[in-house]
Motif scaffolding. Structure first.
Motif, PDB file in Angstrom:
ATOM      1  N   LYS A 314     -10.914 -13.189 -73.497  1.00 25.07           N
ATOM      2  CA  LYS A 314     -11.451 -14.549 -73.797  1.00 25.07           C
ATOM      3  C   LYS A 314     -11.091 -15.092 -75.303  1.00 25.07           C
ATOM      4  CE  LYS A 314     -15.497 -13.083 -71.239  1.00 25.07           C
ATOM      5  NZ  LYS A 314     -16.980 -12.858 -71.468  1.00 25.07           N
ATOM      6  N   LEU A 315     -10.742 -14.458 -76.047  1.00 29.08           N
ATOM      7  CA  LEU A 315     -10.316 -14.896 -77.537  1.00 29.08           C
ATOM      8  C   LEU A 315      -8.957 -15.506 -77.595  1.00 29.08           C
ATOM      9  CD1 LEU A 315     -11.476 -12.078 -79.877  1.00 29.08           C
ATOM     10  CD2 LEU A 315     -12.299 -14.189 -79.808  1.00 29.08           C
ATOM     11  N   MET A 316      -8.052 -15.083 -76.637  1.00 26.40           N
ATOM     12  CA  MET A 316      -6.724 -15.495 -76.609  1.00 26.40           C
ATOM     13  C   MET A 316      -6.629 -16.819 -76.345  1.00 26.40           C
ATOM     14  SD  MET A 316      -4.586 -12.392 -75.100  1.00 26.40           S
ATOM     15  CE  MET A 316      -3.066 -13.135 -75.165  1.00 26.40           C
ATOM     16  N   LYS A 317      -7.638 -17.376 -75.593  1.00 24.62           N
ATOM     17  CA  LYS A 317      -7.814 -18.927 -75.197  1.00 24.62           C
ATOM     18  C   LYS A 317      -8.086 -19.982 -76.270  1.00 24.62           C
ATOM     19  CE  LYS A 317      -9.313 -17.583 -70.385  1.00 24.62           C
ATOM     20  NZ  LYS A 317     -10.108 -17.332 -69.162  1.00 24.62           N
ATOM     21  N   ARG A 318      -8.629 -19.198 -77.214  1.00 18.84           N
ATOM     22  CA  ARG A 318      -9.207 -20.082 -78.395  1.00 18.84           C
ATOM     23  C   ARG A 318      -8.411 -19.908 -79.460  1.00 18.84           C
ATOM     24  NH1 ARG A 318     -13.421 -17.883 -75.414  1.00 18.84           N
ATOM     25  NH2 ARG A 318     -15.083 -19.732 -74.831  1.00 18.84           N
ATOM     26  N   VAL A 319      -7.902 -18.804 -79.836  1.00 23.93           N
ATOM     27  CA  VAL A 319      -7.117 -18.462 -81.007  1.00 23.93           C
ATOM     28  C   VAL A 319      -5.765 -18.102 -80.872  1.00 23.93           C
ATOM     29  CG1 VAL A 319      -9.274 -18.115 -82.421  1.00 23.93           C
ATOM     30  CG2 VAL A 319      -8.126 -16.146 -81.326  1.00 23.93           C
ATOM     31  N   PRO A 320      -4.748 -18.112 -81.667  1.00 21.46           N
ATOM     32  CA  PRO A 320      -3.556 -17.613 -81.382  1.00 21.46           C
ATOM     33  C   PRO A 320      -3.395 -16.034 -81.153  1.00 21.46           C
ATOM     34  CG  PRO A 320      -3.586 -19.088 -83.350  1.00 21.46           C
ATOM     35  CD  PRO A 320      -4.724 -18.774 -83.018  1.00 21.46           C
ATOM     36  N   PRO A 321      -2.607 -15.571 -80.144  1.00 21.08           N
ATOM     37  CA  PRO A 321      -2.597 -14.168 -79.854  1.00 21.08           C
ATOM     38  C   PRO A 321      -2.353 -13.383 -81.103  1.00 21.08           C
ATOM     39  CG  PRO A 321      -1.235 -15.432 -78.362  1.00 21.08           C
ATOM     40  CD  PRO A 321      -1.599 -16.594 -79.419  1.00 21.08           C
ATOM     41  N   LYS A 322      -1.415 -13.792 -81.936  1.00 16.57           N
ATOM     42  CA  LYS A 322      -1.178 -12.823 -83.229  1.00 16.57           C
ATOM     43  C   LYS A 322      -2.717 -12.591 -84.060  1.00 16.57           C
ATOM     44  CE  LYS A 322       1.120 -12.391 -87.442  1.00 16.57           C
ATOM     45  NZ  LYS A 322       2.451 -13.075 -88.493  1.00 16.57           N
ATOM     46  N   ARG A 323      -3.457 -13.620 -84.016  1.00 22.36           N
ATOM     47  CA  ARG A 323      -4.635 -13.112 -84.761  1.00 22.36           C
ATOM     48  C   ARG A 323      -5.530 -12.297 -83.961  1.00 22.36           C
ATOM     49  NH1 ARG A 323      -6.769 -19.313 -86.825  1.00 22.36           N
ATOM     50  NH2 ARG A 323      -4.655 -19.895 -87.798  1.00 22.36           N
ATOM     51  N   VAL A 324      -5.518 -12.314 -82.708  1.00 20.26           N
ATOM     52  CA  VAL A 324      -6.587 -11.379 -81.901  1.00 20.26           C
ATOM     53  C   VAL A 324      -6.054 -10.101 -82.281  1.00 20.26           C
ATOM     54  CG1 VAL A 324      -7.277 -10.892 -79.723  1.00 20.26           C
ATOM     55  CG2 VAL A 324      -6.859 -13.123 -80.315  1.00 20.26           C
ATOM     56  N   ALA A 325      -4.579  -9.810 -82.099  1.00 23.91           N
ATOM     57  CA  ALA A 325      -3.800  -8.586 -82.308  1.00 23.91           C
ATOM     58  C   ALA A 325      -4.434  -8.099 -83.762  1.00 23.91           C
ATOM     59  CB  ALA A 325      -2.504  -8.628 -81.865  1.00 23.91           C
ATOM     60  N   VAL A 326      -3.922  -8.831 -84.639  1.00 19.72           N
ATOM     61  CA  VAL A 326      -4.295  -8.432 -85.910  1.00 19.72           C
ATOM     62  C   VAL A 326      -5.696  -7.891 -86.419  1.00 19.72           C
ATOM     63  CG1 VAL A 326      -4.150  -9.131 -88.333  1.00 19.72           C
ATOM     64  CG2 VAL A 326      -2.271  -9.695 -86.952  1.00 19.72           C
ATOM     65  N   SER A 449       2.137 -19.521 -80.257  1.00 19.01           N
ATOM     66  CA  SER A 449       0.917 -20.480 -79.844  1.00 19.01           C
ATOM     67  C   SER A 449       0.259 -20.182 -78.556  1.00 19.01           C
ATOM     68  CB  SER A 449       1.430 -22.029 -80.030  1.00 19.01           C
ATOM     69  OG  SER A 449       2.157 -22.135 -78.986  1.00 19.01           O
ATOM     70  N   ASN A 450      -0.935 -20.686 -78.294  1.00 18.61           N
ATOM     71  CA  ASN A 450      -1.635 -20.572 -77.016  1.00 18.61           C
ATOM     72  C   ASN A 450      -0.817 -21.758 -76.166  1.00 18.61           C
ATOM     73  OD1 ASN A 450      -3.576 -20.181 -79.110  1.00 18.61           O
ATOM     74  ND2 ASN A 450      -4.552 -19.293 -77.649  1.00 18.61           N
ATOM     75  N   ARG A 451      -0.077 -22.706 -76.608  1.00 18.36           N
ATOM     76  CA  ARG A 451       0.616 -23.591 -75.506  1.00 18.36           C
ATOM     77  C   ARG A 451       1.730 -22.903 -75.213  1.00 18.36           C
ATOM     78  NH1 ARG A 451       2.248 -29.250 -78.133  1.00 18.36           N
ATOM     79  NH2 ARG A 451      -0.084 -29.648 -77.825  1.00 18.36           N
ATOM     80  N   ASP A 456       3.396 -23.979 -71.362  1.00 19.73           N
ATOM     81  CA  ASP A 456       4.726 -24.290 -70.804  1.00 19.73           C
ATOM     82  C   ASP A 456       5.267 -23.357 -69.962  1.00 19.73           C
ATOM     83  OD1 ASP A 456       4.286 -26.740 -72.370  1.00 19.73           O
ATOM     84  OD2 ASP A 456       5.735 -26.173 -74.144  1.00 19.73           O
ATOM     85  N   GLY A 457       4.855 -22.110 -69.989  1.00 27.34           N
ATOM     86  CA  GLY A 457       5.176 -20.879 -69.264  1.00 27.34           C
ATOM     87  C   GLY A 457       5.914 -20.139 -69.829  1.00 27.34           C
ATOM     88  N   LYS A 458       6.303 -19.152 -69.243  1.00 29.71           N
ATOM     89  CA  LYS A 458       7.030 -18.129 -69.916  1.00 29.71           C
ATOM     90  C   LYS A 458       8.197 -18.148 -70.731  1.00 29.71           C
ATOM     91  CE  LYS A 458       5.289 -15.168 -66.024  1.00 29.71           C
ATOM     92  NZ  LYS A 458       5.576 -14.397 -64.584  1.00 29.71           N
ATOM     93  N   ALA A 461       7.939 -18.806 -74.375  1.00 29.42           N
ATOM     94  CA  ALA A 461       7.894 -17.686 -75.417  1.00 29.42           C
ATOM     95  C   ALA A 461       8.991 -16.830 -75.426  1.00 29.42           C
ATOM     96  CB  ALA A 461       6.536 -16.908 -74.684  1.00 29.42           C
ATOM     97  N   VAL A 462       9.605 -16.803 -74.511  1.00 28.98           N
ATOM     98  CA  VAL A 462      10.814 -16.230 -74.605  1.00 28.98           C
ATOM     99  C   VAL A 462      12.153 -16.815 -75.439  1.00 28.98           C
ATOM    100  CG1 VAL A 462      13.034 -15.340 -73.216  1.00 28.98           C
ATOM    101  CG2 VAL A 462      10.913 -15.207 -72.208  1.00 28.98           C
ATOM    102  N   GLN A 463      12.039 -18.000 -75.390  1.00 29.18           N
ATOM    103  CA  GLN A 463      13.335 -18.852 -76.027  1.00 29.18           C
ATOM    104  C   GLN A 463      12.621 -18.762 -77.720  1.00 29.18           C
ATOM    105  OE1 GLN A 463      13.332 -22.498 -74.333  1.00 29.18           O
ATOM    106  NE2 GLN A 463      14.358 -21.701 -72.321  1.00 29.18           N
ATOM    107  N   LYS A 464      11.705 -18.776 -77.921  1.00 28.29           N
ATOM    108  CA  LYS A 464      11.156 -18.754 -79.200  1.00 28.29           C
ATOM    109  C   LYS A 464      11.262 -17.636 -79.989  1.00 28.29           C
ATOM    110  CE  LYS A 464       7.076 -20.050 -81.899  1.00 28.29           C
ATOM    111  NZ  LYS A 464       5.728 -20.489 -82.214  1.00 28.29           N
ATOM    112  N   ASN A 465      11.226 -16.518 -79.254  1.00 33.10           N
ATOM    113  CA  ASN A 465      11.333 -15.165 -79.877  1.00 33.10           C
ATOM    114  C   ASN A 465      12.534 -14.198 -79.665  1.00 33.10           C
ATOM    115  OD1 ASN A 465       8.740 -15.109 -81.149  1.00 33.10           O
ATOM    116  ND2 ASN A 465       8.057 -15.829 -79.051  1.00 33.10           N
ATOM    117  N   THR A 466      13.552 -14.817 -79.042  1.00 37.50           N
ATOM    118  CA  THR A 466      14.762 -13.758 -78.738  1.00 37.50           C
ATOM    119  C   THR A 466      15.673 -14.292 -79.719  1.00 37.50           C
ATOM    120  OG1 THR A 466      15.524 -15.616 -77.287  1.00 37.50           O
ATOM    121  CG2 THR A 466      14.136 -13.863 -76.216  1.00 37.50           C
TER     122      THR A 466
END
Length: 466
Positions: A314-326, A449-451, A456-458, A461-466
């Motif tokens: 539920k949180l991942m839909k509202r805040v960036p994933p990193k914040r939830v993980a931290v 980001s959540n976007r 935009d799909g998988k 996320a891949v392109q941003k972090n490889t």
């Protein structure tokens, strides 16, 4: 393809695999009384853990090369064959051998099922499913000992293994008819030299960690195995850098969305393995509590895990994933610090709160990290990527239980006043240090980001972090 029935089949095999770790423990006394061979009792667990750990990356790679469905169905069949053989074992030696067969199939279950989930569900759908998966693990931890106790009490211990057969066959049938995998072999072959060198290196390390405490880590055999671990590790790295289709691409770990979750898992699992072993000892020996109370204190973490996983979705839909993980890693680190402050005067309910909080924190951050990993690589590498997570979980538990055992024995024997309280306290201090390190590692997770994850799909996320 009927995704709902595929999900049901995955949940069944995950439940069976998770329950296997707890149901056998409950029945072991009856097994030893029947088959004799008390000296081999620990081998039934160690062999299962060892083979499951070392085969996990191999199955992940095979799933990438030859398809998820084929590999998973073969692995389930091997697991069921091992279960039937365990149920028919006439000696402890046979049981140890057949547990190895069972583990040979079990090594595929977690990485391949999680790979399938990454294939057929979107990231947003995966956030909802993680709570269900965590609930299955929690349920198996609670139901496993209960079922094992009932079987031993009212039937023959062999049914703890034979019980896998009807459920496993049902999962196989569902996968066979419901899962239509659109997989086209790419003409690639497995890097056998890399796979063998990896297998030899990790096996040597795990054998030292699993058995070094009993016969001494500095014994000639274990020193030789440690040398083999280093030697084959060097060979593995050299091979992977040279071949065109590596068994485990080293470039994979340049992606921080793969590297950081793996480092975190390795460190974070120090908390559950330490509390599973030393909480009951602390509560029963020093707090004079019953085994039921100490068992409840450990089991309550499995209640917090699915709660944290559901909250993460539920949180991942509202805040960036990193914040939830931290946030989750911070709760785990706080629990570790509080663990280091407990004394013999600490009220028992405090233990329950710590375990619940730690379980919630682990569920929170592990859910986020799992979803990020599932979507951080291309489809052709998802199997091996997910298998690294399962391997690091096992390595973390194995390494730290060995380290904590050495710390406890050294600290307890050095104290003439607070033995074994001093030894357990020092272990808990070590746990605090490790969980704080895990929190610091989580801070290095890239900001996605959540976007990128849900919009935009998988590929984004891949392109941003490889």
């Amino acid at each position: 393809m009927n995704r709902n029935w595929v999900l049901v089949s995955i949940l069944i095999v995950l439940f069976l695999s998770a329950m296997e770790a707890t149901i056998v423990t409950t029945a072991m006394k009856s097994i030893v009384d029947d088959l004799k061979g008390m000296e081999l009792m620990n081998m039934t667990f160690s062999v299962y853990l060892l083979i499951t750990a070392v085969t996990t990356p191999i199955y992940g790679k095979l799933a990438d090369l030859y398809g998820r469905k084929r590999v998973l169905m073969i692995a389930i069949a091997i697991f069921l064959l091992g279960s039937v053989l365990c149920g028919a074992a006439a000696t402890m030696q046979q049981l140890v051998l057949f547990r190895a067969v069972q583990a040979l199939g079990a090594g595929a279950i977690f990485p391949v099922t999680m790979t399938i989930i990454g294939d057929i569900y979107t990231p947003e759908e995966q956030t909802r499913l993680q709570g269900i998966f965590s609930s299955v693990w929690a349920l198996s931890s609670i139901v496993g000992p209960l079922i094992g106790g009932l079987i031993v009490e009212f039937a023959d211990w062999r049914w703890i293994f034979l019980l896998n057969l009807p459920l496993g066959l049902a999962a196989l049938l569902l996968l066979s008819f419901a899962y239509r995998e659109m997989f086209q072999p790419a003409g690639r072959s497995i890097d056998w030299l890399g796979a063998v060198s990896f297998l030899a290196s990790i096996s040597s390390l795990l054998i030292v960690l699993l058995f070094g405490g009993a016969s001494g880590f500095l014994s000639p055999v274990h020193l030789l195995l440690a040398a083999l671990f280093v030697l084959f590790g060097i060979v593995f790295i050299a091979v992977e850098r040279r071949v065109s289709e590596p068994f485990m691409p080293l470039d994979l770990f340049r992606n921080r969305v793969i590297l950081i979750p793996n480092l975190f898992s390795f460190l974070a699992y120090a908390f559950p393995i330490a509390t599973t072993v030393y909480f009951p000892l602390w509560l029963q020996t020093l707090k004079h509590q019953s085994p039921i109370v100490s068992g409840f204190a450990v089991a309550i973490a499995t209640v917090g895990w699915p709660l944290g996983a559901t909250a993460a979705g539920k949180l991942m839909k509202r805040v960036p994933p990193k914040r939830v993980a931290v946030l989750g890693a911070g709760l785990l680190g706080f629990s570790g610090l509080m663990l280091s402050t407990i004394t013999t005067a600490t009220p028992v309910p405090v233990f329950f709160v710590l375990m619940l909080l730690a379980g919630f924190g682990l569920g929170l951050c592990r859910t986020v990290l799992m979803i990020l990993m599932q979507n951080a690589v291309e489809n052709r590498q998802r199997g091996i990527a997910m298998s690294t997570s399962a391997l690091m979980n096992t390595l973390g538990q194995t390494v730290f239980i060995a380290v904590f055992g050495v710390v406890f024995n050294a600290s307890a024997s050095a104290s003439e006043i607070a033995d074994p309280a001093h030894g357990i306290h020092v272990v808990f201090v070590c746990v605090a240090v490790v969980t704080v390190l895990a929190f610091l590692v989580s801070l290095w997770l890239p900001g996605i980001s959540n976007r990128d994850l849900f919009g935009d799909g998988k590929d984004a996320a891949v392109q941003k972090n490889t």
